[in-house]
Scaffold this active site. Structure first.
Site, PDB file in Angstrom:
ATOM      1  N   CYS A 226      31.756  39.328  46.637  1.00 52.39           N
ATOM      2  CA  CYS A 226      31.771  39.582  45.200  1.00 52.39           C
ATOM      3  C   CYS A 226      33.183  39.302  44.693  1.00 52.39           C
ATOM      4  O   CYS A 226      34.141  39.956  45.128  1.00 52.39           O
ATOM      5  CB  CYS A 226      31.391  41.047  44.949  1.00 52.39           C
ATOM      6  SG  CYS A 226      31.450  41.543  43.220  1.00 52.39           S
TER       7      CYS A 226
ATOM      8  N   CYS B 266      31.716  33.449  40.554  1.00 49.66           N
ATOM      9  CA  CYS B 266      30.916  34.659  40.776  1.00 49.66           C
ATOM     10  C   CYS B 266      29.820  34.239  41.747  1.00 49.66           C
ATOM     11  O   CYS B 266      29.222  33.165  41.577  1.00 49.66           O
ATOM     12  CB  CYS B 266      30.319  35.124  39.450  1.00 49.66           C
ATOM     13  SG  CYS B 266      29.028  36.375  39.616  1.00 49.66           S
TER      14      CYS B 266
HETATM   15  N1  DGL Z   1      28.527  38.537  42.416  1.00 52.46           N
HETATM   16  C1  DGL Z   1      29.541  39.246  41.676  1.00 52.46           C
HETATM   17  C2  DGL Z   1      30.801  38.412  41.622  1.00 52.46           C
HETATM   18  O1  DGL Z   1      30.961  37.526  42.450  1.00 52.46           O
HETATM   19  C3  DGL Z   1      28.988  39.704  40.362  1.00 52.46           C
HETATM   20  C4  DGL Z   1      29.763  40.794  39.732  1.00 52.46           C
HETATM   21  C5  DGL Z   1      28.994  41.624  38.750  1.00 52.46           C
HETATM   22  O2  DGL Z   1      28.119  42.366  39.186  1.00 52.46           O
HETATM   23  O3  DGL Z   1      29.297  41.546  37.557  1.00 52.46           O
HETATM   24  O4  DGL Z   1      31.663  38.607  40.803  1.00 52.46           O
END
Ligand code: DGL
EC number: 5.1.1.3
Length: 291
Positions: free
Chosen positions: A90, A200
Site C-alpha cells: 500500500c 496506488c
Molecule cells: N492500495 C492503497 C495504496 O496503494 C490504497 C490506499 C487507500 O485505501 O486509499 O495507496
C-alpha cells in the site's frame, strides 16, 4: 529506488524465523492483490498470507494517525501468525507510516512507493502524470522522492479520489468510473504527458479502463514486479528463502470485512477459487470507533 527494506535490531539479535514461514502481504483493501500476483509469479515456493483491511478502506481518506494505527496492528497480527517478512502493499501506508512500523516490527519490511524514478527515466516528452491517493501525494516521503527526480521532468500530480472505492466494489469498467478516470487523465494528455505512474496498488486493476481513454499514449508504470524482486533480494539476504519443496500452496486470504469482493477479484485476477477468512484485527482507533 521505488522500494526499500530493512531489518530491525531485535531480529538481528537473533529472533528465530523459519525460511518456510509465510510472507505477510497487506493493503487497505484489494489493491495489494496486484502485488501478491507478482510475488506468486516470482517466488512460487513462498507461502503467503494476505490481509485486506477492507472494513477500513480507503486509507487515502483517513487521517495519518489512523493509517499508522492500522499499519502497526496488521503488521503485528501477521507476525503473530508467523510471518517471516512483511510487504506493505500500500503506497499510502508506506508513505505515511513505514518508518514508524519499522521501529516496532521484528522482521524485514518491504514498502512500496510510486514509480517516479522509472517514469523520469522513461518519459520522452518529460511530462509524466502521477495518480495516487491524496495522503501519498502530500506525504513528506513522496515530496522528497518527487523533488529528487523532478529536475528535468514535470510531474502532474492527481489524487485519485473515488478510484479505490470503485475497485473495492469490483467496479473496474462502469461508464461512471471511465468518466471519473477521464477527468483525471485527459488534462495529463492535454499537457503532453506520455507516462502515467500508478501510485496506488489498486490502480493496476484499472489498466484496461485507462487504455480505453488514453490508448497507447501513456506508458503505465506499475511497480509490483519490482516489489517482488525486492522481496526476493531481502529474503536471500536474510537466509529466509523457502525451500522448493514448499511449492504450490495456495495463499491464505484474509479480510477485515466479509471478503466477498476479495473472493471475486481473486477468482478473476488470479484464477483461484478460494475461501476468504474474515479476521478481526483490533487497534486503538478502531476500538474507539466501535465504543
Ligand atoms: N492500495 C492503497 C495504496 O496503494 C490504497 C490506499 C487507500 O485505501 O486509499 O495507496
Amino acid at each position: 529506488m521505488p522500494l526499500e527494506a530493512t531489518r530491525s535490531s531485535s531480529q538481528a539479535a537473533g529472533l528465530a524465523l523459519g525460511a518456510n514461514s509465510p510472507v505477510g502481504i497487506f493493503d487497505s483493501g484489494l489493491g495489494g492483490l496486484s502485488v501478491l500476483r507478482a510475488v506468486r509469479a516470482a517466488l512460487p515456493d513462498e507461502r503467503l498470507i494476505y490481509v485486506a483491511d477492507s472494513l477500513y478502506a480507503p486509507y487515502g481518506e483517513r487521517d495519518d494517525d489512523f493509517i499508522a494505527d492500522r499499519t502497526l496492528a496488521i503488521g503485528e497480527w501477521l507476525i503473530a501468525q508467523g510471518a517471516k517478512a512483511l510487504v506493505v502493499a500500500c503506497n499510502t501506508a508506506t508513505a505515511q507510516s513505514i518508518a514508524q512500523a519499522r521501529e516496532r516490527m521484528s522482521v524485514p519490511m518491504i514498502g512500496v512507493e510510486p514509480g517516479i524514478k522509472p517514469a523520469a527515466l522513461m518519459s520522452q516528452t518529460r511530462v509524466a502524470g502521477v495518480l495516487a491517493t491524496a495522503v501519498t501525494l502530500r506525504s513528506a516521503r513522496f515530496q522528497a522522492l518527487a523533488e529528487r527526480h523532478a529536475t528535468d521532468c514535470r510531474f502532474i500530480l492527481q489524487p485519485g479520489h473515488g478510484l479505490v472505492q470503485a475497485v473495492e466494489r469490483c467496479d473496474i469498467d462502469s461508464p461512471e468510473l471511465i468518466e471519473l478516470l477521464r477527468s483525471y487523465i485527459q488534462p495529463m494528455l492535454d499537457a503532453n504527458a506520455d507516462t502515467l505512474v500508478l501510485g496506488c496498488t489498486h490502480y493496476p486493476f484499472l489498466d484496461k479502463a485507462i487504455r480505453s481513454i488514453a490508448g497507447d499514449r501513456l506508458a503505465l508504470i506499475d511497480t509490483s514486479v519490482a516489489i517482488a524482486r525486492q522481496l526476493e533480494r531481502q529474503l536471500d539476504l536474510h537466509g529466509l528463502r523457502a525451500a522448493p519443496s514448499h511449492a504450490a500452496e495456495l495463499p491464505r486470504f484474509c479480510s477485515t470485512s466479509d471478503g466477498q469482493m476479495q473472493q471475486q477479484l481473486v477468482a478473476s485476477l488470479l484464477g483461484l477459487d478460494v475461501h476468504v477468512e474474515r479476521v478481526v484485527i483490533p487497534s486503538r482507533r478502531t476500538l474507539a470507533l466501535e465504543s
